[in-house]
Design an enzyme around this catalytic site. Sequence first.
Site, short mmCIF file in Angstrom:
data_model
loop_
_atom_site.label_atom_id
_atom_site.label_comp_id
_atom_site.label_asym_id
_atom_site.label_seq_id
_atom_site.Cartn_x
_atom_site.Cartn_y
_atom_site.Cartn_z
N GLY A 37 38.20 27.38 52.57
CA GLY A 37 38.91 26.97 53.78
C GLY A 37 38.78 27.98 54.90
N GLY A 41 34.05 34.99 53.07
CA GLY A 41 33.96 35.32 51.65
C GLY A 41 35.02 36.29 51.15
CB CYS A 43 33.45 40.86 52.55
SG CYS A 43 33.39 42.23 53.69
CD GLU A 193 37.86 51.27 48.98
OE1 GLU A 193 36.80 51.73 49.41
OE2 GLU A 193 38.18 50.06 49.12
CG LEU A 326 27.91 47.96 47.82
CD1 LEU A 326 26.99 49.13 48.12
CD2 LEU A 326 29.37 48.40 47.88
CG HIS A 451 29.21 72.67 68.56
ND1 HIS A 451 29.52 72.97 67.25
CD2 HIS A 451 30.03 73.42 69.35
CE1 HIS A 451 30.48 73.89 67.24
NE2 HIS A 451 30.80 74.19 68.50
P1 FAD Z 1 31.39 36.61 48.55
O1 FAD Z 1 31.86 37.44 49.65
O2 FAD Z 1 32.14 36.63 47.28
O3 FAD Z 1 31.35 35.12 49.12
C1 FAD Z 1 31.08 34.02 48.34
C2 FAD Z 1 31.78 32.81 48.92
O4 FAD Z 1 31.29 31.65 48.27
C3 FAD Z 1 33.29 32.82 48.69
O5 FAD Z 1 33.96 32.70 49.91
C4 FAD Z 1 33.54 31.61 47.80
O6 FAD Z 1 34.75 30.92 48.14
C5 FAD Z 1 32.35 30.74 48.13
N1 FAD Z 1 31.97 29.82 47.06
C6 FAD Z 1 31.79 30.11 45.74
N2 FAD Z 1 31.35 29.01 45.09
C7 FAD Z 1 31.26 28.03 46.01
C8 FAD Z 1 30.85 26.68 45.97
N3 FAD Z 1 30.39 26.13 44.84
N4 FAD Z 1 30.89 25.95 47.11
C9 FAD Z 1 31.30 26.51 48.26
N5 FAD Z 1 31.68 27.78 48.38
C10 FAD Z 1 31.65 28.52 47.26
N6 FAD Z 1 31.99 45.83 49.87
C11 FAD Z 1 31.61 46.70 50.82
O7 FAD Z 1 30.42 46.79 51.13
N7 FAD Z 1 32.53 47.49 51.46
C12 FAD Z 1 33.84 47.44 51.16
O8 FAD Z 1 34.63 48.16 51.75
C13 FAD Z 1 34.26 46.54 50.16
N8 FAD Z 1 35.56 46.46 49.83
C14 FAD Z 1 35.95 45.56 48.88
C15 FAD Z 1 37.30 45.51 48.54
C16 FAD Z 1 37.73 44.63 47.58
C17 FAD Z 1 39.19 44.59 47.22
C18 FAD Z 1 36.80 43.75 46.95
C19 FAD Z 1 37.26 42.76 45.93
C20 FAD Z 1 35.46 43.80 47.28
C21 FAD Z 1 35.03 44.70 48.24
N9 FAD Z 1 33.68 44.83 48.58
C22 FAD Z 1 33.29 45.72 49.53
C23 FAD Z 1 32.65 43.99 47.96
C24 FAD Z 1 32.28 42.80 48.88
O9 FAD Z 1 33.43 42.08 49.17
C25 FAD Z 1 31.24 41.93 48.22
O10 FAD Z 1 30.13 42.70 47.80
C26 FAD Z 1 30.74 40.87 49.17
O11 FAD Z 1 31.80 40.07 49.64
C27 FAD Z 1 29.69 39.98 48.52
O12 FAD Z 1 29.26 39.01 49.42
P2 FAD Z 1 28.69 37.60 48.94
O13 FAD Z 1 28.37 36.86 50.18
O14 FAD Z 1 27.63 37.80 47.94
O15 FAD Z 1 29.88 36.90 48.16
P1 NAD Z 2 33.88 49.36 39.55
O1 NAD Z 2 32.72 48.93 38.76
O2 NAD Z 2 33.68 50.14 40.78
O3 NAD Z 2 34.87 50.23 38.63
C1 NAD Z 2 35.41 49.72 37.45
C2 NAD Z 2 35.93 50.89 36.63
O4 NAD Z 2 36.67 50.39 35.55
C3 NAD Z 2 34.82 51.75 36.03
O5 NAD Z 2 35.10 53.09 36.27
C4 NAD Z 2 34.84 51.40 34.55
O6 NAD Z 2 34.43 52.46 33.73
C5 NAD Z 2 36.32 51.10 34.37
N1 NAD Z 2 36.63 50.25 33.22
C6 NAD Z 2 35.95 49.18 32.77
N2 NAD Z 2 36.60 48.62 31.72
C7 NAD Z 2 37.72 49.35 31.52
C8 NAD Z 2 38.81 49.26 30.62
N3 NAD Z 2 38.88 48.31 29.71
N4 NAD Z 2 39.79 50.19 30.69
C9 NAD Z 2 39.74 51.18 31.64
N5 NAD Z 2 38.74 51.30 32.52
C10 NAD Z 2 37.75 50.39 32.48
O7 NAD Z 2 34.69 48.00 39.83
P2 NAD Z 2 35.85 47.68 40.84
O8 NAD Z 2 36.53 48.91 41.31
O9 NAD Z 2 36.64 46.61 40.19
O10 NAD Z 2 35.07 47.07 42.07
C11 NAD Z 2 34.28 45.88 41.90
C12 NAD Z 2 33.14 45.85 42.87
O11 NAD Z 2 33.61 45.70 44.19
C13 NAD Z 2 32.33 47.12 42.81
O12 NAD Z 2 31.04 46.78 42.35
C14 NAD Z 2 32.23 47.60 44.20
O13 NAD Z 2 30.91 47.78 44.60
C15 NAD Z 2 32.87 46.52 45.05
N6 NAD Z 2 33.78 47.20 45.99
C16 NAD Z 2 33.24 48.01 46.93
C17 NAD Z 2 34.07 48.71 47.78
C18 NAD Z 2 33.47 49.60 48.81
O14 NAD Z 2 32.27 49.49 49.05
N7 NAD Z 2 34.22 50.51 49.42
C19 NAD Z 2 35.44 48.61 47.68
C20 NAD Z 2 35.96 47.80 46.69
C21 NAD Z 2 35.11 47.10 45.85
#
Ligand code: FAD
Ligand code: NAD
Length: 472
Positions: A37, A41, A43, A193, A326, A451
């Site tokens: 909606g 995504g 992100c 975070e 990412l 600087h």
């Molecule tokens: P997504 O962003 O997951 O988008 C996929 C979309 O597809 C979703 O909106 C979903 O609703 C839709 N969808 C799924 N199936 C269907 C379907 N069948 N029909 C229609 N729509 C569908 N990455 C960073 O680089 N920097 C960060 O600071 C960062 N912070 C994060 C913090 C958190 C708490 C989390 C959970 C993730 C974070 N990430 C961050 C990771 C980042 O959000 C993802 O890597 C990124 O969103 C992936 O993009 P994507 O387009 O592959 O998928």
């Molecule tokens: P992550 O893979 O970064 O970390 C998961 C952690 O959980 C690891 O250290 C792993 O060893 C630990 N773990 C796994 N199983 C466990 C268990 N049973 N008990 C205790 N520890 C356990 O995953 P995340 O923090 O959930 O983030 C998911 C994804 O989202 C990541 O791949 C990350 O790239 C993306 N993300 C990116 C950002 C950013 O770019 N700043 C911010 C948030 C999320």
Amino acid sequence: MADTFDVIVIGGGPGGYVCALRAAQLGLKAACVESRGALGGTCTNVGCIPSKALLQSSHLFDEANHAFADHGIKVGKVEMDLSTMLARKDQVVDQNRQGIEFLLKKNKVTYIKGFGKVTKAKTGAHEVSVKDDKGKTTAYTAKYVVIATGSEVTPLKGVEVDEKQIVSSTGALTLDKVPKSMVVIGAGVIGLEMGSVWRRLGADVTVVEFLDFILPPMDGEVRKQMQRILEKQGLKFKLGHKVTEAKAGKDGVSLKVEPAKGGAAETIKADVVLVAIGRRPYIDGLGLKEAGVKVSDRGFVEADQHYQTNVEGIFAIGDVIGGQMLAHKAEDEGVACAEILAGQPGHVNYEAIASVVYTWPEVAGIGKTEEQLKEEGVAYKTGKFPFTANGRARCNGDTNGFAKILADEKTDRVLGCHIVGAEAGDLIMEIAVGMEFGASSEDIARTCHAHPQLGEVIKEAALAADGRALHI
Ligand code: FAD
Ligand code: NAD
């Protein structure tokens, strides 16, 4: 007669909407299907954007409480208004969503609201059926389909997420009061975070991590330093442990925790538990099996270096194909995939994708870590420089951390860079550009850095790689 497109992208996250946008820029008739909606995504809606909004608000709160006095600013009692903080975060998310919708309109991308499924795989005329929120299904055809459905939270056996007491990252973005105590399962990016956000706002946070260290993919030295810094900020770590069970009740959550290598279990209690043990690809209901699209054992869609799956004309990008999960990696794959569909040579340089952890200070890494170089037997040299020796860091009162450049011993080419420090996420981008152009550490060292700036830490680290840092 079904509407026909050159390309239908399923998923409106950073991978999907950017792919549709770029395809349209290149003259393809593009559609983007999204089921939540809102565009943007994970992100925009429940990831990067809301978490960074809360990180910023909680950082300012922390600064007002602990840093202002050093600058001679007296603010009296600093109070928190959590509902305003959360409302601001929602507003930021909304602005970003609207911005994306505007961009799609501007570029004449058709935004189709609903859940997409590949209902016919036919070279040159694939069919995607979209079910809207009223249950109506409409079929569309396209020469190309791009799967960009992203990822979802990995569940943990014995720990059922209710998004109130036991939360995923999504629930951790909407807690309506600061918990007295919080257990974070997983010392990865989300754990640190979101753990930092709630710690700064007053929660007593314990992070339980399976491994013996935090932030697994990062450089070893960075991991150690960051753990020390976070411990000083009040985060507690229980490394080498796993949670085997969590039960939510009236007086909080009771967790069973045991050593990862086996041993006696103990029980710990917390008001709120955050499960952050990683994310897994989301492919539910997409019809991939029926369409004959290959998926790995772990559920990732398999795609070749041109993002094409084993089915001609069906492509996949972003979190759903694995690699670094990412947003910027997903975006760049979206661009490259669209360019390939338009007959251009789209390409992503996976050697130069920065990872940033938005704690304070930030952590940033790009290229190889020291551990990887050692394992690969690459001869390398190291240049390291601390923020304590940087004038601007002292002005700002942010002297924690260091920058480390790793360069090839013989050619001097930059192989990696790892930073713990204020603005590390921005600072690393000069190395990303440098690596993209095949820079040597000498190139970085000879680039005149303004600087007084934090970026001089990078220049000095590059000088240090040749044993000639100036300011230490
Ligand atoms: P997504 O962003 O997951 O988008 C996929 C979309 O597809 C979703 O909106 C979903 O609703 C839709 N969808 C799924 N199936 C269907 C379907 N069948 N029909 C229609 N729509 C569908 N990455 C960073 O680089 N920097 C960060 O600071 C960062 N912070 C994060 C913090 C958190 C708490 C989390 C959970 C993730 C974070 N990430 C961050 C990771 C980042 O959000 C993802 O890597 C990124 O969103 C992936 O993009 P994507 O387009 O592959 O998928
Ligand atoms: P992550 O893979 O970064 O970390 C998961 C952690 O959980 C690891 O250290 C792993 O060893 C630990 N773990 C796994 N199983 C466990 C268990 N049973 N008990 C205790 N520890 C356990 O995953 P995340 O923090 O959930 O983030 C998911 C994804 O989202 C990541 O791949 C990350 O790239 C993306 N993300 C990116 C950002 C950013 O770019 N700043 C911010 C948030 C999320």
